[in-house]
Design an enzyme around this catalytic site. Structure first.
Site, PDB file in Angstrom:
ATOM      1  N   ARG A   1      38.898  36.156  40.992  1.00 44.59           N
ATOM      2  CA  ARG A   1      39.823  35.675  42.024  1.00 44.59           C
ATOM      3  C   ARG A   1      39.373  36.113  43.419  1.00 44.59           C
ATOM      4  O   ARG A   1      39.702  35.485  44.399  1.00 44.59           O
ATOM      5  CB  ARG A   1      41.228  36.259  41.775  1.00 44.59           C
ATOM      6  CG  ARG A   1      41.958  35.676  40.601  1.00 44.59           C
ATOM      7  CD  ARG A   1      43.208  36.496  40.292  1.00 44.59           C
ATOM      8  NE  ARG A   1      44.123  36.643  41.421  1.00 44.59           N
ATOM      9  CZ  ARG A   1      45.002  35.734  41.801  1.00 44.59           C
ATOM     10  NH1 ARG A   1      45.103  34.617  41.124  1.00 44.59           N
ATOM     11  NH2 ARG A   1      45.803  35.944  42.816  1.00 44.59           N
TER      12      ARG A   1
ATOM     13  N   ARG B   1      31.171  38.328  49.445  1.00 40.59           N
ATOM     14  CA  ARG B   1      30.490  37.620  50.533  1.00 40.59           C
ATOM     15  C   ARG B   1      29.373  38.436  51.115  1.00 40.59           C
ATOM     16  O   ARG B   1      29.549  39.625  51.356  1.00 40.59           O
ATOM     17  CB  ARG B   1      31.468  37.402  51.682  1.00 40.59           C
ATOM     18  CG  ARG B   1      32.245  36.199  51.530  1.00 40.59           C
ATOM     19  CD  ARG B   1      32.921  35.852  52.839  1.00 40.59           C
ATOM     20  NE  ARG B   1      34.144  35.185  52.456  1.00 40.59           N
ATOM     21  CZ  ARG B   1      35.341  35.687  52.634  1.00 40.59           C
ATOM     22  NH1 ARG B   1      35.497  36.841  53.246  1.00 40.59           N
ATOM     23  NH2 ARG B   1      36.376  35.028  52.209  1.00 40.59           N
TER      24      ARG B   1
ATOM     25  N   ARG C   1      52.937  42.100  33.176  1.00 35.18           N
ATOM     26  CA  ARG C   1      52.972  43.343  33.953  1.00 35.18           C
ATOM     27  C   ARG C   1      54.130  43.192  34.923  1.00 35.18           C
ATOM     28  O   ARG C   1      54.409  42.112  35.421  1.00 35.18           O
ATOM     29  CB  ARG C   1      51.672  43.549  34.735  1.00 35.18           C
ATOM     30  CG  ARG C   1      50.502  43.877  33.884  1.00 35.18           C
ATOM     31  CD  ARG C   1      50.638  45.208  33.184  1.00 35.18           C
ATOM     32  NE  ARG C   1      50.582  46.323  34.119  1.00 35.18           N
ATOM     33  CZ  ARG C   1      51.029  47.540  33.842  1.00 35.18           C
ATOM     34  NH1 ARG C   1      51.620  47.794  32.678  1.00 35.18           N
ATOM     35  NH2 ARG C   1      50.917  48.507  34.718  1.00 35.18           N
TER      36      ARG C   1
ATOM     37  N   ARG D   1      49.709  49.300  46.265  1.00 30.17           N
ATOM     38  CA  ARG D   1      49.602  48.769  47.626  1.00 30.17           C
ATOM     39  C   ARG D   1      50.751  49.269  48.473  1.00 30.17           C
ATOM     40  O   ARG D   1      51.819  49.598  47.953  1.00 30.17           O
ATOM     41  CB  ARG D   1      49.723  47.244  47.656  1.00 30.17           C
ATOM     42  CG  ARG D   1      48.835  46.499  46.748  1.00 30.17           C
ATOM     43  CD  ARG D   1      48.802  45.020  47.109  1.00 30.17           C
ATOM     44  NE  ARG D   1      49.795  44.241  46.397  1.00 30.17           N
ATOM     45  CZ  ARG D   1      49.624  42.968  46.032  1.00 30.17           C
ATOM     46  NH1 ARG D   1      48.507  42.342  46.348  1.00 30.17           N
ATOM     47  NH2 ARG D   1      50.566  42.312  45.401  1.00 30.17           N
TER      48      ARG D   1
ATOM     49  N   GLU E   1      54.287  49.446  46.323  1.00 30.24           N
ATOM     50  CA  GLU E   1      54.330  48.669  45.081  1.00 30.24           C
ATOM     51  C   GLU E   1      53.800  49.514  43.933  1.00 30.24           C
ATOM     52  O   GLU E   1      52.644  49.925  43.946  1.00 30.24           O
ATOM     53  CB  GLU E   1      53.394  47.471  45.263  1.00 30.24           C
ATOM     54  CG  GLU E   1      54.057  46.140  45.088  1.00 30.24           C
ATOM     55  CD  GLU E   1      53.090  45.001  45.330  1.00 30.24           C
ATOM     56  OE1 GLU E   1      53.135  44.450  46.438  1.00 30.24           O
ATOM     57  OE2 GLU E   1      52.291  44.686  44.435  1.00 30.24           O
TER      58      GLU E   1
ATOM     59  N   TYR F   1      48.526  32.671  35.455  1.00 27.74           N
ATOM     60  CA  TYR F   1      48.481  33.458  36.689  1.00 27.74           C
ATOM     61  C   TYR F   1      48.200  32.497  37.851  1.00 27.74           C
ATOM     62  O   TYR F   1      47.113  32.483  38.404  1.00 27.74           O
ATOM     63  CB  TYR F   1      47.355  34.487  36.512  1.00 27.74           C
ATOM     64  CG  TYR F   1      47.206  35.565  37.559  1.00 27.74           C
ATOM     65  CD1 TYR F   1      48.015  35.639  38.686  1.00 27.74           C
ATOM     66  CD2 TYR F   1      46.215  36.541  37.412  1.00 27.74           C
ATOM     67  CE1 TYR F   1      47.842  36.639  39.622  1.00 27.74           C
ATOM     68  CE2 TYR F   1      46.037  37.548  38.338  1.00 27.74           C
ATOM     69  CZ  TYR F   1      46.844  37.587  39.440  1.00 27.74           C
ATOM     70  OH  TYR F   1      46.653  38.581  40.367  1.00 27.74           O
TER      71      TYR F   1
ATOM     72  N   ASP G   1      48.247  30.877  41.547  1.00 26.68           N
ATOM     73  CA  ASP G   1      48.504  31.101  42.966  1.00 26.68           C
ATOM     74  C   ASP G   1      49.498  30.031  43.397  1.00 26.68           C
ATOM     75  O   ASP G   1      49.656  29.006  42.722  1.00 26.68           O
ATOM     76  CB  ASP G   1      47.205  30.931  43.763  1.00 26.68           C
ATOM     77  CG  ASP G   1      46.352  32.180  43.705  1.00 26.68           C
ATOM     78  OD1 ASP G   1      46.896  33.246  43.395  1.00 26.68           O
ATOM     79  OD2 ASP G   1      45.142  32.078  43.975  1.00 26.68           O
TER      80      ASP G   1
END
Ligand code: UDP
Length: 370
Positions: A170, A174, A247, A279, A300, A349, A351
């Site tokens: 995901r 780069r 989860r 996070r 989180e 999952y 997006d």
């Protein structure tokens, strides 16, 4: 008698309802929560739109999806550039030349490639069969150990060796100096928050909140000719074949009045194993255009899911994927008038942009427009 009863007022349910309503169908949307918008729900706290079920950044490469969403909201210019905090050391995400430079001092893409190749070779990986091997192949062992292993094992509570490789795919890797987390042509946050966006999508549609379909099923099922169910597919069948795993997350949100800039970014990932949260979100930074006197932050904490908890992430391992397929089969046999849709109904999952594409596909199939 309605044409459609839609269970769940999240993104998927709202779009289906909108499209059915547009086609002249009678529609009732119900949700067990006290608010619309499902997990994209945002709430105004101290003048800031707070993402109450985790941060949602709309991003897509699909112009049709982008234009579709722009009917209901304008998006701001937010670009996701999360920062990784590994034992107090700051690294760039997603994995890019800034990350490789900080890790190894390399300057050029060629040097970075060489370093990754060397580490991959040392690990003896030829074909990546799981998340660990996939990650090392993509970014080398050092980046894996500092920025992926701890975060992922906290998030999924399983060793990286036992997780599917697709989870890490995901994230972009780069070989440019570019901290934009997404390779998306279009990206942003709805200017007035997601709740206002969903309210707009649901304009003109009957919505009843605080209605728990599974609890009052016998009464509700008779209200419509067809049902769109965006809840957990296994819950529809009372878990008769077994329980699909998820989860879940626990959010600790607080308003800070002594500062209006707590961490200097919207998302800080804590990638070491020891910090218990994954996070910290500082919501105001999702709105670079916003000036506020205070700030709202959310920590989180990922945690083990048990039936009854909020399901956030489907655990798409072999066991659950096979179980989901069995439920899908059962649905085909037993309930031709029910459409299972969305992250929970299809156990994927997704997006947000994929969820939008998928529900529009379901709409076309359902109305014979495919
Ligand atoms: N991930 C990681 N380190 C990070 C961020 C993400 O290892 O700092 C991994 C982790 O396995 C996570 C996956 O990448 O589950 C996908 O992350 P993403 O940010 O897409 O997850 P989401 O925002 O959906 O929670």
């Amino acid at each position: 008698m309605y044409d459609y009863l839609i269970v769940g007022a999240g993104l998927t349910g709202a779009i289906f309802a909108h499209e059915a309503h547009k086609r002249g169908k009678s529609v009732l949307v119900i949700d067990k929560r006290t608010h619309i918008a499902g997990n994209v729900y945002t709430e105004d706290i101290a003048g800031i739109q707070v993402h109450m079920y985790g941060p949602h950044i709309f991003h897509t490469n699909n112009k049709c999806v982008w234009d579709y969403m722009n009917q209901f909201t304008s998006f701001n210019r937010f670009t996701n550039t999360p920062v990784a905090n590994y034992h107090g050391e700051i690294h760039s995400l997603p994995f890019n030349m800034f990350t490789f430079n900080k890790m190894w001092g390399v300057i050029t893409p060629k040097e970075a490639h060489a370093k990754i190749e060397e580490q991959k070779h040392k690990s003896g990986i030829t074909e990546a069969r799981n998340l660990e091997e996939q990650a090392i192949s993509l970014v080398g062992k050092d980046v894996y150990e500092c920025l992926i292993k701890g975060y992922t094992e906290k998030q999924w509570s399983r060793p990286c060796k036992e997780l599917p490789a697709f989870i890490i795919k995901r994230l972009p890797v780069r070989f440019t100096y570019d901290n934009n987390y997404f390779n998306a042509l279009y990206q942003g946050i709805p200017i007035n928050g997601y709740t206002a966006m969903i309210a707009k999508i649901l304009e003109g549609v009957n919505v009843r909140l605080n209605v728990d379909f599974l609890r009052d099923r016998s009464e509700l099922e008779g209200l419509a000719r067809r049902i769109v169910f965006t809840g957990q597919i296994d819950s529809w069948f009372d878990y008769e074949l077994g329980v699909l795993e998820y989860r879940t997350l626990r959010f600790e949100t607080e308003t800070l009045f002594d500062t209006n800039n707590y961490q200097g970014c919207a998302v800080m990932n804590y990638t070491d194993r020891e910090t218990p949260f994954t996070r910290c979100i500082e919501h105001k930074h999702f709105y670079p255009e916003l000036e506020t006197a205070s700030t709202v932050i959310t920590h989180e904490y990922p945690s083990e899911w048990k039936a009854g908890d909020e399901p956030y992430y489907p655990v798409n391992n072999e066991r659950n994927t096979a179980l989901y397929e069995s439920y899908k089969e059962l649905a085909r046999e037993k309930c031709p008038n029910v459409i299972f849709a969305g992250r929970l109904g299809e156990y994927k999952y997704y997006d947000m942009d994929v969820a939008v594409m998928r529900v529009l596909e379901i709409v076309s199939e359902n109305f014979g427009e495919a």
